[in-house]
Scaffold this motif. Structure first.
Motif: not given
Length: 344
Positions: A24-44
């Motif tokens: 089923p369609d369960e809605g839009a992928l939520a953002p990751f904007s409130r992450a406090t840091a990122w490892l192994n990647s730039p912010p996605l």
């Protein structure tokens, strides 16, 4: 053809049929904007991930339920990243020490995690997904719509089938229908559910259960607990001078002991030295004796171990018939903090 392969082929067929029927369609992928840091990647971001299938995995490094899923996540990243899968591990801490970025960074390295990790120390991403569980998996298709979720361990085959279907839907080529077969070790080995009779048990007073010497008026106060009795199944007790805080039991003098009557193949304990404290030697006993061949990966056959980091320690792994047993751990120096027992 091997008997195992003959069994796996009809299973794959059944699961592929299920995955095609239940997306089923369960809605839009939520953002990751409130992450406090990122490892192994730039912010996605969801927009930046368009065109790729996204698996979002909520975890925290002491959670044994998540640790038992880790071999599959690593294997899926290795097999499908090149075909269009992005895994985002969202590390949302349970205990205070899991908020510390250097500690999280170290555990990501030690656990062999090479996919992107969003550090979620303030529970912002957790809230945006309205998540409530460790572990929790959410799968989004290439257009950024959530199509599948699973909470807890298990359903690895079904989850992988959905990954394969979403990759095919996105136009990926060369994705075969085989399922990964990781070889877990230590804490990552699945629980022996058939013999498991003991629940996750917290030692801090905010969530504790089964504490034989429970006295409400002693919360956050140093106290001499006499111990000495044998708890009933799934009960536990302290001996020595301890302070029970909201999230942990803190040892205030050397030679403090915890006893737990359990039934499970494995005994694990989230614990560590207090901030600034030296490493603490400890001794584990099983029914009053050193564990021998039943020792876990963090102790030797004599039951000796060293508490040198805040983490999940595997203390017992039995190989024979599993029944009710008495587990004991004694810390030789003050400064130990014990948070939570888990079993497997």
């Amino acid at each position: 053809m091997a008997d195992e392969e003959l069994t796996r082929r009809p299973l794959r067929s059944i699961l592929h049929h299920r995955s095609e029927d239940r997306l089923p369609d369960e809605g839009a992928l939520a953002p990751f904007s409130r992450a406090t840091a990122w490892l192994n990647s730039p912010p996605l971001t969801p927009d930046g991930l368009r065109g790729r299938v996204v698996l979002v995995d909520f975890w925290t490094f002491t959670c044994v339920n998540w640790l038992r899923t880790a071999p599959y996540l690593r294997a899926w990243h290795a097999k499908y990243a090149g075909a269009g899968l992005t895994i985002v591990g969202v590390h949302t801490p349970e205990f205070g020490f899991e908020h510390e970025l250097p500690t999280v960074t170290d555990r990501v390295r030690r656990l062999g995690i090479e996919y992107a990790v969003a550090v979620d120390s303030d529970y912002g991403v957790w809230g945006d997904f309205a998540n409530q569980y460790w572990p929790a998996v959410y799968l989004a298709d290439a257009s950024g719509r959530l199509r599948y979720h699973h909470f807890g361990e298990g359903e690895y085959a079904m989850t992988e089938m959905v990954v394969q279907q979403l990759l095919h839907d996105a136009g990926a080529t060369g994705v075969d229908g085989e399922l990964v077969s990781p070889q877990p070790r230590g804490l990552e080995v699945a629980a022996d559910w058939a013999t498991l009779r003991s629940p996750e048990t917290y030692l801090g007073y905010a969530q504790s259960s089964g504490f034989v010497s429970e006295i409400d008026g002693l919360y956050d106060q140093s106290h001499d607990y006499p111990g000495g009795g044998e708890p009933s199944l799934n009960e536990w007790d302290l001996a020595g001078r301890w302070t029970r805080a909201r999230d942990a039991a803190h040892l205030d003098r050397p030679r403090g002991r915890i006893a737990f009557s359990f039934q499970a193949r494995d005994v694990n304990l989230v614990m560590g030295p207090a901030p600034g404290a030296a490493a603490v030697p400890f001794q584990v006993l099983l029914d009053g004796r050193p564990p021998g061949d039943a020792h876990g990966t963090d102790v030797d056959a004599e039951g000796r171990g060293l508490l040198d980091a805040q983490d999940t320690y595997q203390l017992i792994r039995q190989h024979d018939r599993v029944g009710p047993r008495l587990f004991e751990i004694e810390f030789q120096a003050q400064g130990a903090e014990a948070y939570c027992f888990t079993f497997g």
